[in-house]
Design a protein around this motif. Sequence first.
Motif, mmCIF file in Angstrom:
data_model
loop_
_atom_site.group_PDB
_atom_site.id
_atom_site.type_symbol
_atom_site.label_atom_id
_atom_site.label_comp_id
_atom_site.label_asym_id
_atom_site.label_seq_id
_atom_site.Cartn_x
_atom_site.Cartn_y
_atom_site.Cartn_z
ATOM 1 N N UNK A 140 0.732 10.854 -29.636
ATOM 2 C CA UNK A 140 0.637 11.044 -28.186
ATOM 3 C C UNK A 140 0.405 9.736 -27.441
ATOM 4 N N UNK A 141 0.253 8.631 -28.158
ATOM 5 C CA UNK A 141 -0.005 7.353 -27.497
ATOM 6 C C UNK A 141 1.187 6.942 -26.643
ATOM 7 N N UNK A 142 0.895 6.581 -25.394
ATOM 8 C CA UNK A 142 1.946 6.238 -24.445
ATOM 9 C C UNK A 142 2.598 7.431 -23.798
ATOM 10 N N UNK A 143 2.197 8.646 -24.177
ATOM 11 C CA UNK A 143 2.804 9.859 -23.629
ATOM 12 C C UNK A 143 1.780 10.747 -22.923
ATOM 13 N N UNK A 144 0.577 10.863 -23.471
ATOM 14 C CA UNK A 144 -0.479 11.674 -22.869
ATOM 15 C C UNK A 144 -1.635 10.754 -22.506
ATOM 16 N N UNK A 145 -1.952 10.682 -21.230
ATOM 17 C CA UNK A 145 -3.003 9.780 -20.754
ATOM 18 C C UNK A 145 -4.376 10.336 -21.127
ATOM 19 N N UNK A 146 -5.270 9.462 -21.567
ATOM 20 C CA UNK A 146 -6.641 9.835 -21.928
ATOM 21 C C UNK A 146 -7.608 9.033 -21.067
ATOM 22 N N UNK A 147 -8.521 9.735 -20.405
ATOM 23 C CA UNK A 147 -9.439 9.063 -19.487
ATOM 24 C C UNK A 147 -10.610 8.411 -20.209
ATOM 25 N N UNK A 148 -11.037 8.967 -21.356
ATOM 26 C CA UNK A 148 -12.234 8.493 -22.029
ATOM 27 C C UNK A 148 -11.940 7.259 -22.891
ATOM 28 N N UNK A 149 -12.984 6.477 -23.085
ATOM 29 C CA UNK A 149 -12.897 5.288 -23.932
ATOM 30 C C UNK A 149 -13.473 5.592 -25.312
ATOM 31 N N UNK A 150 -13.248 4.666 -26.245
ATOM 32 C CA UNK A 150 -13.823 4.753 -27.591
ATOM 33 C C UNK A 150 -14.498 3.432 -27.918
ATOM 34 N N UNK A 151 -15.448 3.495 -28.849
ATOM 35 C CA UNK A 151 -16.106 2.293 -29.352
ATOM 36 C C UNK A 151 -15.626 2.023 -30.768
ATOM 37 N N UNK A 152 -15.364 0.753 -31.055
ATOM 38 C CA UNK A 152 -15.012 0.354 -32.416
ATOM 39 C C UNK A 152 -15.976 -0.743 -32.848
ATOM 40 N N UNK A 153 -16.746 -0.476 -33.903
ATOM 41 C CA UNK A 153 -17.724 -1.430 -34.428
ATOM 42 C C UNK A 153 -17.037 -2.290 -35.476
ATOM 43 N N UNK A 154 -16.990 -3.600 -35.208
ATOM 44 C CA UNK A 154 -16.398 -4.537 -36.166
ATOM 45 C C UNK A 154 -17.522 -5.288 -36.875
ATOM 46 N N UNK A 155 -17.543 -5.174 -38.201
ATOM 47 C CA UNK A 155 -18.620 -5.756 -38.992
ATOM 48 C C UNK A 155 -18.389 -7.233 -39.253
ATOM 49 N N UNK A 156 -19.505 -7.909 -39.467
ATOM 50 C CA UNK A 156 -19.441 -9.293 -39.918
ATOM 51 C C UNK A 156 -18.761 -9.348 -41.288
#
Length: 869
Positions: free
Chosen positions: A217-233
């Motif tokens: 659905x990426x680029x086709x259905x708009x999503x208002x909410x954000x996500x968090x991505x934790x990148x480790x050392x």
Amino acid sequence: MVRKVFSLFILWMCVFASILGEKVQAQGEGRKLILRIVSAEMGQAIPDVICSVWDSTHRRTAFAQTNHEGLVTFTILPHDHSLSFALLGYKKRELLLASPELSVEQATIRLESEEIKLREVHIKAPPITSHGDTLRYRVKAFAGAQDRYIEDVLKKLPGIQVSESGQISYQGKPINKFYIEGQDPLGFNYNQASRNLPAEAVEQVDVIEHNQHKRILQGKVFEEHAALNIRLNKKYLFRPFGEVMGGTGVKPPLWTGKIFLMQAAKGNQLITNLKGNNVGHDLATDFIEHVDPFEQDHYEPLPSTILRSSASVPPLSEYRYLKNRAFNWGLNDLQKLGAYGSLRLNALGYHDHTTNESSHSIHYQGATSFDLNEVSSLTAKPNYYRAALHYEHNAPKLFLLADLLYSSQAKTSNESLISNNQAYRLTLRQRPQWLQADLQSNIYWGRTLILVKSSTRGYTALEHLSGWQSTPMGQDDPFTAYRRVSQLVTTNSAKVGFPIGKVSLNTGLIAKVVLNRYGGERLFAPNDNSYSQLAVGVNTSLSYSVAGINFSLSSPLYYQVDRLWVGSAKDGQAYLHLAPSFSLRKRFSSYSDLNLSASYQESPDVDPYYSDESIRRGYRSYSQSLEHLYYREALSVSARLTYRNPIEMLFAYIWVRYRQTAHSYLRDVRIRPKATLSIPVDTVYMHRSYSVQGVLDKSFPEWALSLHTELGYTHARYLASLAEHVYPVRSDNLLSTLSLRWSKLSALSASYSIGLGSLWLHRPGAEARPILRLEQELKLTGSLGRSLSLTALLQHTMSEGSMQSYKHMLFCDVKADWVVNRRIKLEGSLTNIWNQQAYTLTTISATHLEHFSLPLRPREFLLSCFIRL
């Protein structure tokens, strides 16, 4: 009336959308410009270059940063005048848009390197960088010496808010995913990571704005909410790491402990934790699922429990008053299955033994006033379990999901109570448990998108209240009450989606069945009361996206049949109804967005429990259930304006909301010497509420100062009924907060916060006056060398202790940390130094005024040892 208001609002929104569409179409005449930034000497791509667009008044109209390939894309509008390019280590360059170098659609910009004298300049990466819809926060730029876990750092990040329960929001909206290295090992139970993952193990926090989790659905259905991505050392990747902690202290004998282990590899992620304490730290929050019910297509709330104890939760940090003996544990394992598949197992448990002593003085403000004085001693033993198995295949052309969940939340409470000199002994046992299965499938068939979704849940809850009350003759009068609620709910939908020009159209069928039964000790007894609902409908929605605008409109049409059996009485309704919803997002620039939304829904107003007899809900609380079907209509409208400028580290939003609900009954509260009755009364009335909330986050790196301020106001109008008299009620609630953090000196850091709340309640026959509450907190941390630090915490609260008499309380805690080596740290803490004894609070409602008091934990000392693995 509600439908007329909603129709006018939709008409106005369509006109507004068309005006914006014309504007965007006019703006769409601006040309697209793709730039590649390279080194003038070597020709290599330069990432993270800050590229800005300026108008003729030198006002920045857009900005972006180059990606790892040195690429950046802009849509140049007629009023734009020039571009600038800046990055430490290179000479700043400015170009007019009319220059020949920018006359082509794809241009290469060369930046010359600039010599930097390292003795005079400290080179630091920017705290926040922007790459498209992703903001990257460098953790070291925000973390302080006292920030032990990643949640401590998240609270400092501009634009991110963390609630008391641990729910994470970005620009006022809850996040929809909590990724770790791009994977989702915890689902909505992410407190297990946010409150246990060491801050030093995290290199970067990504905020993925408008996160569409499903690749199909990426680029086709708009999503208002954000996500968090934790990148480790990098040092913490591909190996187990964690923390072991143990502590003891006085008084009374105190103990605390924790084991947290984690491994994040390419093929799997494993997170385990075991915690326990008797120092007042509430471990039930690790069990919370941070689900936003308004964003779930097939969400059906769990039935509420019927029986109640008299426990109250004050607005105070739980370690000040909570007397507990708590344990929780969690096991979370995610295994990658190929490039797009994953299998996840989550198992959680929470066990506690709490004691709570409190006193209540309640003044009912009806035509005939009544005073109720209670002194309670309550012991509660919750035992919660949850296990979930989750399979997901998330490919660009196929999405599959299968989820199986079992949860049990058993709880036993024992209470000794004196109410107006009447003694009671109560035992309450509650055993709610449920099993839920979810299936989803999204797949393309040619250009047609097929979406299938199914959710089924079986629920049962047995509640048993038993006890005795003393009589004037000194004898014990026993009583007992059984309540059982069972529910089967299933929702299934199948839709097809296909593009028509720039419009995406989805249409399909949806079916929902709800079967509720209400009885006593036996399951499915012949004399059970029941409620059922069957809804079949057509769900049609369309979405339209063009440069800077995302528009969606959904209008499900349902045919619904409701049936109610209470004793020998039956009631039923069959009807058609619409549930339209609308959303519009207008992007003014790379800095600001406007989001408009509205929805209307008509639904049954279902009672928690149906019975042809009066229902006992507590030691003196009785409720008469509804005798036939009632309905409510809800209209919701909101507008949210957001602003975010990561270069200036400025984030802000203003959120205006209006909600109107039409009810067809209300409950009349009738006070008797030995009972409080709740009786439904047929009447049609509106509950209206208006709210506005403004939030601003700003960081000043040159001063090492960050600021967070919030101002909120809510006005509500509704009806209340007391002693067979109906009153119009108006309430005004104002809440303001301000938080400051300063860390300019390496040996000293400080934070200060203040919050002021004011509640006005207007009702005929009652004095209109505010109930005020003030909270202040000052925290100072000083370093004595590299291994020793001291922290002092001062908290001041002001609340109404008795009628128009305010009580001030001052708390002081101190803490000392000694870093023995890279892995071992000792911590000593002394809480409630001034040994405050009790906390008092006054609350007000439409029917009564309540003064509440509870004892606090005494002065306590705790010595803990932390070992990093």
